[in-house]
Design a protein around this motif. Structure first.
Motif: not given
Length: 330
Positions: A3, A6-7, A10, A14, A50
């Motif tokens: 995670f 993969n920020i 994300l 968003a 994801m």
């Protein structure tokens, strides 16, 4: 870890959905239900992606984190993504290159050790001849030359035993040994030096037999007694044996220079001589290191106690007779 990597994705998702919501709020012609459907549909697609992406990358990433050495790469999977396969190929190239380097250095080391061994064996012949010539001499010259010969022969033996040490497990023959004969052999080698330094031996053996390897125990006793003689003069070296808790203990005590408290825990380090007596050029710093390593292989506990300027005691605690099989199986 996945995670964290993969920020950016994300954040992009968003931001994309926030833009959709803002458009729905600002443009009254677009029904709120449609905006909600678009938002939930995007969210569903993103969650499914994801989960799929995490699943296909998880196995390779876990293997990568568990790598203990380059050799472990050979049993890894090649990965499920182009990036993972590229990483695997690069790591495998490094593994092969590393192995070639290790093999090359190993061959050089073996060649150097073989040359060194041949050199030492070649040196043994003139050294033996020197001993015979020294024995024909009389007076103080004989004692002085004999002392230097003992020192030279001891250094050659240290190098030989250092080379044999890695394969000591294959060189053990456990048998019942009379410790008194081992001690007499060690003392006899130092006879001339002891006469020159006025050193005697006070021996009290309440137990004489031990189960261990004769050749390697002789080396250990040679090192211990040589050190006692080297750093003593005008006194007796006390050697005692006793049985404690079913184990034979042999102690060698000299009343010579002693060892400083701060040096006690370092005397078994390779190359360590002393933190204070740097002018002492008699010590190579390898004798007690080799002694400790041999004792570990023979399952003999070695302990040193000393008071600087007063005494030094080296105590050997041998294994029980019925434990010799455990030693040879290690």
């Amino acid at each position: 870890m996945y995670f964290k990597e993969n920020i950016p994705i994300l954040l992009l998702f968003a931001a994309f959905n926030i833009v959709i919501l803002l458009i729905g709020i600002l443009d009254s012609s677009i029904p709120n239900v449609a905006v909600t459907y678009i938002f939930l549909f995007n969210l569903l697609i993103f969650v499914v992606y994801m989960i799929w992406d995490y699943t296909r990358k998880r196995s390779f990433n876990n293997e990568l984190l568990k790598l203990g050495s380059l050799n472990d790469i050979a049993v890894m999977s090649t990965g499920n993504t182009p990036a993972q396969r590229h990483i695997y190929v690069k790591l495998d190239e490094l593994r092969v290159e590393h192995q070639h380097t290790v093999d090359k250095e190993s061959r050089k080391t073996r060649e150097n050790l073989d040359e060194l061994t041949r050199f030492i064996h070649d040196m043994k012949m003139p050294v033996t001849t020197m001993k015979l010539m020294i024995d024909d001499l009389d007076g103080s010259d004989r004692q002085k030359l004999s002392g230097e010969w003992t020192r030279l022969n001891g250094m050659l033996n240290e190098i030989l035993y250092l080379k044999r040490l890695p394969n000591i497990k294959n060189d053990l023959y456990i048998e019942d040994i009379d410790i008194e004969k081992i001690l007499n052999t060690s003392i006899k080698k130092l006879r001339d030096i002891c006469m020159e330094k006025n050193i005697g031996f006070d021996i009290h053996l309440h137990e004489k037999n031990v189960h261990t390897d004769r050749k390697w125990l002789q080396f250990v006793m040679d090192q211990i007694i040589t050190n006692s003689v080297k750093y003593s003069s005008d006194n007796d070296i006390v050697i005692k044996s006793q049985v404690t808790a079913g184990r034979m203990q042999l102690s060698v005590t000299d009343y010579g220079r002693g060892i400083k408290e701060k040096d006690i825990h370092r005397i078994f380090e390779a190359g360590f001589t002393s933190t204070s007596d740097h002018h002492d050029d008699q010590s190579t710093g390898m004798g007690m290191y080799l002694t400790k390593e041999v004792c570990v292989a023979l399952a003999i506990n070695i302990d040193v106690t000393s008071v600087y300027g007063d005494y030094t005691t080296v105590t050997l605690t041998f294994s029980k007779a019925n434990e010799f099989s455990k030693i040879t199986m290690k």
